[in-house]
Motif scaffolding. Structure first.
Motif, short mmCIF file in Angstrom:
data_model
loop_
_atom_site.label_atom_id
_atom_site.label_comp_id
_atom_site.label_asym_id
_atom_site.label_seq_id
_atom_site.Cartn_x
_atom_site.Cartn_y
_atom_site.Cartn_z
N MET A 147 1.22 -1.37 0.00
CA MET A 147 0.29 -0.02 0.18
C MET A 147 0.59 1.15 -0.17
N ARG A 148 0.50 2.03 -0.64
CA ARG A 148 1.66 3.48 -0.89
C ARG A 148 0.56 4.52 -0.42
N PRO A 149 1.18 5.70 0.19
CA PRO A 149 0.51 6.62 1.25
C PRO A 149 0.04 7.69 0.35
N VAL A 150 -1.70 8.48 0.66
CA VAL A 150 -1.70 9.33 0.59
C VAL A 150 -0.69 10.76 0.29
N GLU A 151 0.12 10.91 -0.53
CA GLU A 151 0.76 11.53 -1.19
C GLU A 151 0.48 12.81 -1.87
N GLY A 152 1.52 13.88 -2.66
CA GLY A 152 1.68 14.97 -3.59
C GLY A 152 0.35 15.16 -4.04
N VAL A 153 -0.34 15.28 -5.21
CA VAL A 153 -1.51 15.82 -5.74
C VAL A 153 -2.63 15.55 -5.07
N VAL A 154 -3.09 14.38 -5.10
CA VAL A 154 -4.15 13.88 -4.46
C VAL A 154 -4.41 14.61 -2.96
N ALA A 155 -3.50 14.08 -2.10
CA ALA A 155 -3.26 15.27 -0.91
C ALA A 155 -3.68 16.22 -1.25
N GLU A 156 -2.64 17.12 -1.90
CA GLU A 156 -2.95 18.79 -1.90
C GLU A 156 -4.11 19.10 -2.54
N ARG A 157 -5.23 18.16 -3.12
CA ARG A 157 -6.35 18.42 -3.58
C ARG A 157 -7.16 18.14 -2.80
N LEU A 158 -7.17 17.44 -1.60
CA LEU A 158 -7.79 17.05 -0.41
C LEU A 158 -7.82 18.17 0.12
N ARG A 159 -6.75 18.52 1.02
CA ARG A 159 -6.79 19.30 1.22
C ARG A 159 -6.87 20.46 1.10
N ALA A 160 -7.32 21.27 0.21
CA ALA A 160 -7.65 22.41 -0.61
C ALA A 160 -8.87 21.71 -0.60
#
Length: 173
Positions: free
Chosen positions: A44-57
């Motif tokens: 399993m890979r962590p939620v990071e990068g673009v996905v994390a940024e978009r979820l935060r936004a």
């Protein structure tokens, strides 16, 4: 075996029973299931990068984010913890826990309730036809993560077809 697995939507114990039979394995289905969970856990890979940024936004803009899964009570929370999804979620609804499975729209109603919001204006993003079906049944806008697959159902269609979760989150924004 790929067809039998149905892109991971065949119940694990059923699929592993078929694997056991097909390859004449001595291990029991519970033993195979334990091995399967151990191996997939490490992949399993962590939620990071673009996905994390978009979820935060999205959350900063007032969106509520829930994970709605037909998974198992003991497995899904560990999975979300492993990938670090907790900080991005307002609720997690696991079908085995709540006794309702997708495509029953009541599972999305439970998610909305857990987030303290109505389903008006909701989006359902997922990678299966069941995700699209539950979203449509609940009146949500749907985005299907195709992941290289072709949509084959003729009785139902997603509102949007995207390549990745990041692409779907961009549409919501």
């Amino acid at each position: 075996m790929l067809e039998r697995n149905a892109r991971g939507f065949t119940p694990r114990d059923e699929f592993l029973g078929a694997v056991r039979e097909r390859f004449g394995l001595e291990a029991t289905v519970p033993e195979l299931l334990e091995d399967y969970r151990r191996v997939t856990w490490t992949a399993m890979r962590p939620v990071e990068g673009v996905v994390a940024e978009r979820l935060r936004a999205l959350r900063a803009a007032g969106w509520k984010v829930a994970c709605v899964t037909n998974g198992e009570t003991l497995v899904q929370p560990r999975t979300l913890e492993r990938i670090g999804a907790g900080p991005f979620l307002d609720a997690t609804i696991v079908s085995e826990t709540v006794g309702v499975r997708k495509p029953d729209p009541r599972i999305l109603e439970l998610a909305a309730e857990a987030c303290g919001v109505a389903l008006d204006g909701a989006w359902m993003i997922g990678d299966s036809d069941v995700d699209v079906a539950v979203g449509a049944a609940a009146g949500a806008t749907t985005a299907w993560i195709a992941d290289g697959q072709e949509w084959t159902r003729t009785d139902l269609a997603p509102d949007h077809v995207v390549r990745t979760l990041a692409d779907a989150l961009a549409l919501v924004a």
